[in-house]
Design an enzyme around this catalytic site. Structure first.
Site, short mmCIF file in Angstrom:
data_model
loop_
_atom_site.label_atom_id
_atom_site.label_comp_id
_atom_site.label_asym_id
_atom_site.label_seq_id
_atom_site.Cartn_x
_atom_site.Cartn_y
_atom_site.Cartn_z
N ASP A 34 -48.04 -32.79 35.17
CA ASP A 34 -49.07 -32.83 36.22
C ASP A 34 -50.04 -31.67 36.08
O ASP A 34 -51.03 -31.60 36.81
CB ASP A 34 -48.43 -32.82 37.62
CG ASP A 34 -47.42 -31.69 37.78
OD1 ASP A 34 -46.46 -31.64 37.00
OD2 ASP A 34 -47.60 -30.86 38.68
N ASP A 74 -54.95 -25.61 36.49
CA ASP A 74 -53.93 -25.11 37.40
C ASP A 74 -53.36 -23.77 36.97
O ASP A 74 -52.27 -23.67 36.38
CB ASP A 74 -52.80 -26.14 37.60
CG ASP A 74 -53.23 -27.25 38.55
OD1 ASP A 74 -54.43 -27.34 38.86
OD2 ASP A 74 -52.36 -28.03 38.98
P1 AMP Z 1 -48.30 -26.58 41.05
O1 AMP Z 1 -47.00 -25.96 40.75
O2 AMP Z 1 -49.27 -25.65 41.74
O3 AMP Z 1 -48.92 -27.26 39.89
O4 AMP Z 1 -48.02 -27.69 42.17
C1 AMP Z 1 -47.11 -28.74 42.00
C2 AMP Z 1 -47.28 -29.72 43.13
O5 AMP Z 1 -47.01 -29.08 44.37
C3 AMP Z 1 -48.67 -30.31 43.26
O6 AMP Z 1 -48.53 -31.63 43.68
C4 AMP Z 1 -49.29 -29.45 44.34
O7 AMP Z 1 -50.32 -30.13 45.01
C5 AMP Z 1 -48.11 -29.19 45.26
N1 AMP Z 1 -48.28 -27.95 46.01
C6 AMP Z 1 -48.16 -26.67 45.56
N2 AMP Z 1 -48.36 -25.80 46.55
C7 AMP Z 1 -48.63 -26.51 47.68
C8 AMP Z 1 -48.93 -26.19 49.03
N3 AMP Z 1 -49.00 -24.93 49.46
N4 AMP Z 1 -49.16 -27.21 49.88
C9 AMP Z 1 -49.09 -28.48 49.48
N5 AMP Z 1 -48.80 -28.85 48.23
C10 AMP Z 1 -48.57 -27.89 47.33
MG MG Z 2 -50.47 -28.28 39.56
#
Ligand code: AMP
Ligand code: MG
Length: 536
Positions: free
Chosen positions: A282, A292
């Site tokens: 993702d 990201d």
């Molecule tokens: P990441 O590790 O930042 O790539 O995020 C992985 C997943 O977690 C993605 O679907 C993000 O949108 C979700 N995500 C991460 N942090 C948050 C947050 N504070 N609120 C909502 N969704 C989150």
């Molecule tokens: Mg992400």
């Protein structure tokens, strides 16, 4: 024609939107942001949550120029209102994308934009489409158990690094602005039972598209081949028109192209010493962009097993030296996802098998450039490079300094040991530099000098060429942390200074030497400087 003569400028209210993604792909029928599984759709319409007191900390003038905006537009209060999510402009069509992903090797099901909201696609005066995206603008249907918000430290890191990568010449999503929300957000930074309030922030990111491998994977996982086909068609039509129309044969050619872009991206990360930290599918851009910026980091001492991500400290799945291999694994997941549209496995497998070759070819070219070699001659240079990369981790050697200073190593010397002089500053612990290590480095440098002397032009122009690929300034982990600390105290000067320095990473900037220094001792174990969690 009376068309505006001033073609280089548009005010905020004059931004033109052409929302191809939402217009051409199926939407979720619901428009509330209750958490849910979203099927038969590529996105959900959702509004950003207003913030209390948006305050602009920094913006990128190059990113603003992509939207034809000028400093006077950024200076208006309306700018912070729009790019914090408080005001939507006519023509915007805000939405969160639906995607899934393999996280740390396991299928995680639906993830989606949990705290990112796309505002719409701006068409600039060059006719380019730039999707605007707010990160940290409140919950969406994909927020699962989380709040949809982002804190200052992760937002500042994403903002600065996006632009630093752009100036380094590494494909990346862009960052327009960093805005404090004026609100506090609760985070347990190290997941150790110590939650605390932190300043909230919103970053506006720009990219031609934020599509990830996971957008394709989720549709395939659900067996929704109709939407999958549509998504592939739209992706090819708008971002890879050379492969349109999306016949099975063209989809294969497109996939091969995505493999090539991804391999090149890995080579670029290895060139500059970047560790993404969370290469889940993702977090893999279909456009081959760095996307990201979470617990990423920059190699300080050259250690291929290093990862900044404390969540990955045990397995080191996403450490520096494994990134190219992991990208290959991720491409195989993308191949699985598009397989139903092709209905044959063999050609996909063949393309996947060619990935190591694609990667190695551009890696060799990159390493030749880093060493100032005109061409990479596998018979001799493979060993030369491998021996260097095996030598560097034997003592703590700053990667950025080493390659930058390598350009200053003299070819002709009285004693082999004399070649070491320009490199001394690259070593973190002079006491590690015993006779044995000195000898090894001297021997390698002698081979290197010989190799350069065999080139038709010997060493001429070497330094200039090497300085174009070996940066002097990178966003060292501790520098980002210092800027975070300062913004926390209400001082925005350091983040803006770093932004300025990082605009010219390959140039000598004599007044900015302090930002080229290797990591100071105090930063060795300080959280945020060498260790980061996924908490953001
Ligand atoms: P990441 O590790 O930042 O790539 O995020 C992985 C997943 O977690 C993605 O679907 C993000 O949108 C979700 N995500 C991460 N942090 C948050 C947050 N504070 N609120 C909502 N969704 C989150
Ligand atoms: Mg992400």
């Amino acid at each position: 024609m009376t068309r505006a003569l001033n073609v280089s400028h548009r005010s905020l209210e004059q931004l033109v939107f052409d929302n191809r993604f939402t217009r051409e792909l199926p939407a979720d029928a619901q428009t509330t942001n209750t958490r849910r599984q979203v099927e038969k759709a590529c996105y959900s319409r959702v509004q950003p949550t207003p913030v209390q007191a948006p305050e602009l900390v920094a913006y990128s003038k190059e990113a603003a120029a992509l939207l034809d905006l000028q400093p006077k537009d950024v200076a208006r209060p309306a700018f912070s209102q729009i790019f914090s999510g408080n005001t939507l402009l006519p023509g915007m069509d805000s939405h969160a994308m639906c995607y899934g992903g393999h996280q740390f090797g396991n299928w995680a099901g639906q993830l989606g934009d949990g705290r990112a909201i796309n505002l719409g696609e701006v068409v600039n005066q060059q006719g380019e489409h730039w999707m605007l995206q707010l990160k940290g603008a409140g919950p969406t249907p994909y927020s699962r158990g989380a709040d949809g918000l982002a804190v200052l430290r992760s937002s500042l890191r994403e903002f600065l690094c996006s632009e630093a990568m752009y100036h380094l010449g590494v494909p990346t999503t862009r960052a327009l602005s960093l805005i404090l929300s004026g609100e506090s957000v609760m985070r347990d930074m190290f997941y150790d039972g110590h939650p605390a309030l932190e300043p909230g922030a919103v970053v506006c990111r720009l990219a031609p598209s934020f599509l990830r491998f996971g957008n394709f994977e989720i549709l395939a996982a659900r067996g929704d081949l109709t939407t999958l086909k549509q998504l592939v068609e739209v992706t090819i039509n708008h971002h890879f028109p050379q492969f349109a129309p999306a016949t099975p044969e063209h989809i294969l050619a497109w996939f091969e192209h995505v493999c090539r872009l991804t391999a090149q991206l890995m080579v670029e990360w290895l060139r500059v010493g970047f560790v993404h930290g969370v290469m889940n599918t993702d977090n893999m851009s279909i456009l081959g962009l760095t996307i990201d910026y979470g617990p990423y980091g920059w190699l300080e001492d050259y250690d291929p097993t290093w990862t900044p991500n404390t969540t990955d400290a045990m397995g080191r799945r996403y450490c520096f030296g494994r990134q190219a291999q992991i990208a290959h694994w991720n491409l195989a997941r993308l191949a699985d996802a598009i397989h139903p549209l092709i209905a044959q496995s063999a050609p996909l497998e063949e393309i996947l098998r060619s990935y190591p070759h694609l990667f190695t070819q551009s890696w060799q070219e990159m390493m030749a450039n880093k060493l100032g070699l005109q061409v990479f001659i596998p018979a001799t240079d493979q060993r030369l490079v491998e021996d260097l990369l095996a030598l560097l981790p034997q003592i703590e050697t700053d990667m950025t300094h080493f390659f930058r200073k390598l350009a200053e190593v003299p070819l002709v010397v009285d004693r082999d040991q004399d070649r070491l002089a320009p490199l001394m500053d690259a070593f973190y612990q002079p006491k590690q530099l015993d006779e044995n290590i000195r000898e090894k480095f001297s021997q390698w440098l002698a081979r290197y000098a010989n190799r350069l002397c065999e080139q038709p032009e010997a060493g001429r122009g070497r330094k200039e060429r090497m300085n174009l690929v070996n940066p002097k300034f990178v966003l060292r982990n501790y520098l980002a942390q210092l800027a975070i600390d300062k913004v926390g105290e209400g001082d925005f000067s350091l983040v803006n200074k770093l932004l300025e320095v990082l605009r010219h990473p390959y140039e000598e900037q004599p007044d900015m030497e302090e930002f080229a220094r290797k990591r100071p001792e105090w930063a060795r174990y300080r959280p945020g400087c060498s260790m980061l969690s996924c908490s953001s």
